[in-house]
Write a protein that holds these residues in place. Sequence first.
Motif, short mmCIF file in Angstrom:
data_model
loop_
_atom_site.label_atom_id
_atom_site.label_comp_id
_atom_site.label_asym_id
_atom_site.label_seq_id
_atom_site.Cartn_x
_atom_site.Cartn_y
_atom_site.Cartn_z
N LEU A 139 0.84 16.30 -2.57
CA LEU A 139 1.45 16.49 -1.04
C LEU A 139 0.26 15.94 -0.11
O LEU A 139 0.74 15.53 0.98
CB LEU A 139 1.74 18.00 -0.91
N ARG A 140 -0.73 15.99 -0.46
CA ARG A 140 -2.03 15.21 0.33
C ARG A 140 -1.82 13.93 0.34
O ARG A 140 -1.80 13.37 1.65
CB ARG A 140 -3.31 15.81 -0.06
N LEU A 141 -1.79 13.25 -0.64
CA LEU A 141 -1.35 11.56 -0.39
C LEU A 141 -0.19 11.39 0.14
O LEU A 141 -0.07 10.40 1.13
CB LEU A 141 -1.24 11.22 -1.98
N LEU A 142 1.07 12.16 0.23
CA LEU A 142 2.17 11.93 0.88
C LEU A 142 2.00 12.21 2.49
O LEU A 142 2.52 11.51 3.24
CB LEU A 142 3.29 12.87 0.21
N ALA A 143 1.10 13.09 2.62
CA ALA A 143 0.94 13.55 4.09
C ALA A 143 0.05 12.25 4.52
O ALA A 143 0.26 11.77 5.66
CB ALA A 143 0.03 14.92 4.19
N HIS A 144 -0.92 11.72 3.97
CA HIS A 144 -1.70 10.70 4.40
C HIS A 144 -0.88 9.42 4.58
O HIS A 144 -1.03 8.59 5.45
CB HIS A 144 -2.73 10.18 3.36
N LEU A 145 -0.14 9.27 3.92
CA LEU A 145 0.94 7.94 3.73
C LEU A 145 1.64 8.27 4.93
O LEU A 145 2.06 7.15 5.75
CB LEU A 145 2.02 8.10 2.38
N MET A 156 0.81 -1.37 0.13
CA MET A 156 0.01 -0.07 0.31
C MET A 156 0.85 1.16 -0.05
O MET A 156 0.49 2.21 -0.73
CB MET A 156 -0.88 0.01 1.23
N SER A 157 1.87 1.25 0.76
CA SER A 157 2.79 2.48 0.92
C SER A 157 3.40 2.70 -0.39
O SER A 157 3.50 3.69 -1.10
CB SER A 157 3.77 2.35 1.94
N ARG A 158 3.89 1.51 -1.20
CA ARG A 158 4.34 1.86 -2.51
C ARG A 158 3.32 2.22 -3.55
O ARG A 158 3.66 3.10 -4.49
CB ARG A 158 4.94 0.14 -2.98
N ILE A 159 2.25 1.69 -3.45
CA ILE A 159 1.05 2.30 -4.35
C ILE A 159 1.01 3.85 -4.02
O ILE A 159 0.76 4.35 -4.92
CB ILE A 159 -0.20 1.36 -4.10
N ASN A 219 11.29 6.16 3.35
CA ASN A 219 11.47 7.41 3.70
C ASN A 219 12.02 8.72 2.90
O ASN A 219 11.68 9.58 2.83
CB ASN A 219 11.95 7.53 5.29
N GLU A 220 13.20 8.24 2.40
CA GLU A 220 14.04 9.11 1.79
C GLU A 220 13.61 9.44 0.53
O GLU A 220 13.44 10.56 0.05
CB GLU A 220 15.45 8.65 1.37
N GLY A 221 12.97 8.64 -0.37
CA GLY A 221 12.18 9.00 -1.59
C GLY A 221 11.02 9.71 -1.31
O GLY A 221 10.82 10.72 -2.26
N VAL A 222 10.16 9.72 -0.28
CA VAL A 222 9.02 10.26 0.20
C VAL A 222 9.46 11.73 0.44
O VAL A 222 8.88 12.72 -0.04
CB VAL A 222 8.42 9.68 1.23
#
Length: 153
Positions: A114-120, A18-21, A131-134
């Motif tokens: 950015l919203r999707l990354l914050a949710h992640l 899920m985190s990869r998606i 984490n580094e890629g995010v």
Amino acid sequence: KAKKKHKKMVVVNEDQVMSRIFVLESTRLAFNGIVRMLAALEKHGFISKAELPFNTEEHLYVQRFSHLYLAKRPDEECFPEPLCYDAYKYATNVQDMSLEQLCESAKLGFGNALRLLAHLRSTYGQKLPLNEGVDTLQRVCKSNQIAIALASK
């Protein structure tokens, strides 16, 4: 006597999948924002489109996406049909969009990423293997969001 083939069973952590998606979708949204931002900068006259001395747009499409046609096998249903050039050209046509629409579309792409990354981050927190890629993707989206806001004034 024929030997039976045993299929290997792969165990996948649902959180990792899920985190990869989420990261892939955020990346797609960021790339969409970048494409719209470049189209807006071109329309505004800040940058010019490169001349293609040897290749047409369709030739570039074939060179860029031909490997996707090779990945599709008739016996596998997990791959969607590759996008044909006409559908690609229609989906990427931004000539009819105004400068304001392009800027707004770019801002939305970066904002949604950015919203999707914050949710992640809020969902998976420290368990996040990427984490580094995010962090990098988040910085790219924030800086481009600011840049398109400044350029659209």
